[in-house]
Design an enzyme around this catalytic site. Sequence first.
Site, PDB file in Angstrom:
ATOM      1  CG  HIS A  17      -2.143  -0.945   0.919  1.00  0.00           C
ATOM      2  ND1 HIS A  17      -2.102  -2.282   1.212  1.00  0.00           N
ATOM      3  CD2 HIS A  17      -3.340  -0.730   0.332  1.00  0.00           C
ATOM      4  CE1 HIS A  17      -3.241  -2.837   0.847  1.00  0.00           C
ATOM      5  NE2 HIS A  17      -3.999  -1.924   0.305  1.00  0.00           N
ATOM      6  NE  ARG A 177     -11.026   0.596  -4.849  1.00  0.00           N
ATOM      7  CZ  ARG A 177      -9.762   0.256  -4.569  1.00  0.00           C
ATOM      8  NH1 ARG A 177      -9.205  -0.772  -5.184  1.00  0.00           N
ATOM      9  NH2 ARG A 177      -9.041   0.965  -3.716  1.00  0.00           N
ATOM     10  N   GLY A 325      -8.580  -6.030 -11.372  1.00  0.00           N
ATOM     11  CA  GLY A 325      -7.714  -5.538 -10.299  1.00  0.00           C
ATOM     12  C   GLY A 325      -6.601  -6.551 -10.082  1.00  0.00           C
ATOM     13  CB  CYS A 390      -7.780  -0.431 -12.625  1.00  0.00           C
ATOM     14  SG  CYS A 390      -8.661  -1.538 -11.501  1.00  0.00           S
TER      15      CYS A 390
END
Length: 431
Positions: A17, A177, A325, A390
């Site tokens: 992340h 999203r 994804g 994406c």
Amino acid sequence: MYAAQGILTERGGMTSHAAVVARGMGKCCVSSAAGIRVTHESLTIDGKVYKEGDWISLNGSTGEVYDGQVPTITPALAGNFGKIMDLADKYTRMNVRTNADTPHDAKTAVEFGAQGIGLCRTEHMFFEGERIIAVREMILAENEEGRKEALKKLLPMQRGDFEGIFEAMDGYGVTVRLLDPPLHEFTPNDEKSQIEMAKELNVSVEEVKAKVEALHEINPMLGHRGCRLGNTYPEITEMQARAIIEAACNLKAKGLNPKPEIMVPLVGTVKELKMQEEIIRRVAEEVFAEKGIKVDYLVCTMIEIPRAALTADEIAEHAEFFSFGTNDLTQMTFGYSRDDAAKFLPIYLQKGLLKNDPFQVLDQTGVCQLVEMAVEKGKQARPDIKLGICGEHGGEPSSVEFCHRAGLAYVSCSPFRVPIARLAAAQANVR
């Protein structure tokens, strides 16, 4: 991360992340650097200690960290660089979109030639200023009524963000999203911050600690997140759908051409998507009736769970397009944690157990079989279905070439990777 000029981490990896968020912000990031140790007081690199005020420089492309300050320049589409991009556009078939969460990021991506947004992560809008207070108020609420009161405070903030993004992408599709991460990411774990949160919300510290403990999950990436949040707390989806559609209607009234695409994350069964779709379409009709204006919009899903790829024909009955994804799809297919795999992946690469880091280069032997299956099944159920990607692989050349061969309409990547993706898409078409 907003305050930082660059980001250097001891742990993580290409799609951890830290790296993903930094890339989206356009900030240089070296994640999971070898030979460094980080504490609250200092940073140690190969035995040398750096403290606050000392200079280091980062190369986010190579992963190198330099002692001292290295001069930098801001890239621009000019000269030969611009000519190559013009040539790429002439020969490409696939479009290149961007992953952007703010109007500023969207504008940057347009300057680099992006043709729309393939992923706008709404959770990144929740962390600034008073927004995080409203989010925490929603989390602490004991019932639906309390959550709705807190969400009312977030509605105008989200609507304003979407207006800015739709304006920057006028005429291009924008895939938004819905809320994806588990709620514990919005609550503090250290006692000092928990005390601050209690004061902000006028509740006891014990109440905050109890809620933080209740939200704890053993494996949050497989826990209460994505569409699971929206289906257990439908008021969250209602607020976000309203913010998106109201923003689009407001801009259409000003003569602009917004093209919202509402994406439901982490779908594993068709019933999960159907329940979210019903909420989105009901709210959209309410907004159209209130404003006396209509906008075209799409409802789609992110294919990131292997089961979704296996049952793509069922899911396509309710999804007007798929966006793959590939970060989570890779994680779940391999069974590798995106945030922890860096501990062993370098050894696997060194010993030849893997040819490439699958979080950097799309695994065309395994993961891509799921993508191809989902493409085929999706088209069987909905021949005009739109398909894109994406995940962070959308900016990696060999992965872009696979997407071209698989028949995807577009790839999407962070703003500063758009030129690479545009060139790779053209080369794939020429080949």
